[in-house]
Design an enzyme around this catalytic site. Sequence first.
Site, mmCIF file in Angstrom:
data_model
loop_
_atom_site.group_PDB
_atom_site.id
_atom_site.type_symbol
_atom_site.label_atom_id
_atom_site.label_comp_id
_atom_site.label_asym_id
_atom_site.label_seq_id
_atom_site.Cartn_x
_atom_site.Cartn_y
_atom_site.Cartn_z
ATOM 1 N N HIS A 25 -10.513 -1.208 2.939
ATOM 2 C CA HIS A 25 -9.654 -0.880 1.793
ATOM 3 C C HIS A 25 -10.007 -1.678 0.542
ATOM 4 C CE1 HIS A 25 -7.028 1.577 4.301
ATOM 5 N NE2 HIS A 25 -7.147 0.637 5.212
ATOM 6 N N LYS A 58 -13.071 6.011 3.297
ATOM 7 C CA LYS A 58 -11.915 5.804 2.422
ATOM 8 C C LYS A 58 -12.334 6.002 0.970
ATOM 9 C CE LYS A 58 -9.473 3.917 6.146
ATOM 10 N NZ LYS A 58 -9.297 2.863 7.114
ATOM 11 N N SER A 67 -4.374 -3.263 5.893
ATOM 12 C CA SER A 67 -4.235 -1.817 5.710
ATOM 13 C C SER A 67 -2.795 -1.334 5.590
ATOM 14 C CB SER A 67 -4.944 -1.073 6.843
ATOM 15 O OG SER A 67 -4.465 -1.499 8.095
HETATM 16 C C1 LIG Z 1 -9.465 2.885 8.579
HETATM 17 C C2 LIG Z 1 -9.833 1.525 9.012
HETATM 18 C C3 LIG Z 1 -10.833 1.317 9.965
HETATM 19 C C4 LIG Z 1 -11.469 2.453 10.698
HETATM 20 O O1 LIG Z 1 -12.376 3.116 9.908
HETATM 21 P P1 LIG Z 1 -12.701 4.646 10.262
HETATM 22 O O2 LIG Z 1 -13.945 4.917 9.515
HETATM 23 O O3 LIG Z 1 -11.540 5.448 9.814
HETATM 24 O O4 LIG Z 1 -12.878 4.709 11.751
HETATM 25 C C5 LIG Z 1 -11.198 0.034 10.255
HETATM 26 N N1 LIG Z 1 -10.591 -1.015 9.662
HETATM 27 C C6 LIG Z 1 -9.606 -0.860 8.762
HETATM 28 C C7 LIG Z 1 -8.983 -2.052 8.139
HETATM 29 C C8 LIG Z 1 -9.183 0.420 8.429
HETATM 30 O O5 LIG Z 1 -8.190 0.581 7.566
#
Ligand SMILES: *Cc1c(COP(=O)(O)O)cnc(C)c1O
Length: 390
Positions: free
Chosen positions: A212, A243, A184
């Site tokens: 991602h 996302k 990330s």
């Molecule tokens: C954003 C993210 C999460 C968390 O997801 P949310 O739905 O925002 O709680 C988990 N793992 C990774 C790699 C992330 O980037």
Amino acid sequence: MTDLKSAKESRICDTLARLKQEHLLRQEICLESPADSHVILEGKEYLQFASNNYLGLAGNPRLVEAAGKALARYGVGSCGSRLTTGTQTPHRELERALANFKGTEAAVLFNTGYAANSGIIPALCGKGDVIFSDELNHASIIDGCRLSGAITVVYRHNDMKDLEAKVREFHGGNRMVVSDAVFSMDGDVLRLPEMLDIAEKYGLFSMIDEAHSTGVLGKTGHGILEHFGISKFPDLLMGTLSKALGAEGGYVCCSNIMSDFLRNKCRSYIFSTALPAATAAAAREALAIIESEPKRIEKLQDNIAFFLQELGRHGIRTSTASAIFPIIIGDSQKAVDIGKKLKHEGFLISAIRHPSVPQNAARLRITLMATHARPEISQLANALAKNVRK
Ligand SMILES: *Cc1c(COP(=O)(O)O)cnc(C)c1O
């Protein structure tokens, strides 16, 4: 009483003062618009390169309409956990759509990606078990490992030789390997085929986090398996709806048996109220859009290639295989200062500091969206060339 209170408060104040001194004190900004490529902040419009809304779906009229219809039909809150009275038709439909999208038997919906990771890992591993975790894994994976009580063995970033050496060294009951699919803060892609080979060879559970990669990787946005063109599945294909899918919630795609197990064993699934049906309906619409409008993914991937080319033209170093571009600055204050300068010029980007990244690895984390236009990307590259010393 007052002394006690001031002693407590002074410890809090000391922590805040230390964070401030180390340039690590963080404050949120507040957007007055949807999370799109153009956002309104303090009454002013900015070009945003900081959102995870990679496909620009968060404010998409089809998602808004799907959510609105479900809102009218099911109300606002689900007011029950999934296993009591919180499951409504849109939750079921979304789980089916996710399983179809990823090609698994089943999918389990969680309230957030954070809740998924921090629930799944302790459900599978506990005392006497061993988890192998990439050193750059997301905080929600780290917290899941901590909550589990299992031994967590951290291997060097994306280093499958180191992973295998550690798998040979550490033994226990259940053993599991877990990794981000796209990292990330760095934007690089997991060496998944090698990881799956190791998991198979040594009988490990395998889990990947597609936060991602879903909607970003692969010709049609189906994620890391499509990216590598492999048909071997990890045991747990976890991801988030918050996302590229523009909604909210976490999920894991898996076998029917694993799905039954997780629904009975994940505390974050059992002891938390289900997502609003409207959110589930919006996420399902997002999957339908990805399936029916592959041009969006093409545009995102085209933007990524174009930005890499523009950065190269200016001699700005970065590398990525996703929509995340890290531009390493090092010093926290310097990263924040550059972020402020760019904001002054009308660009909203994130300066990322410890503890999101290691000490002295502060960076600008730039994210691209399918809704950015090429001239906007060129403008950003020009502004970076001016403000980032190479
Ligand atoms: C954003 C993210 C999460 C968390 O997801 P949310 O739905 O925002 O709680 C988990 N793992 C990774 C790699 C992330 O980037």
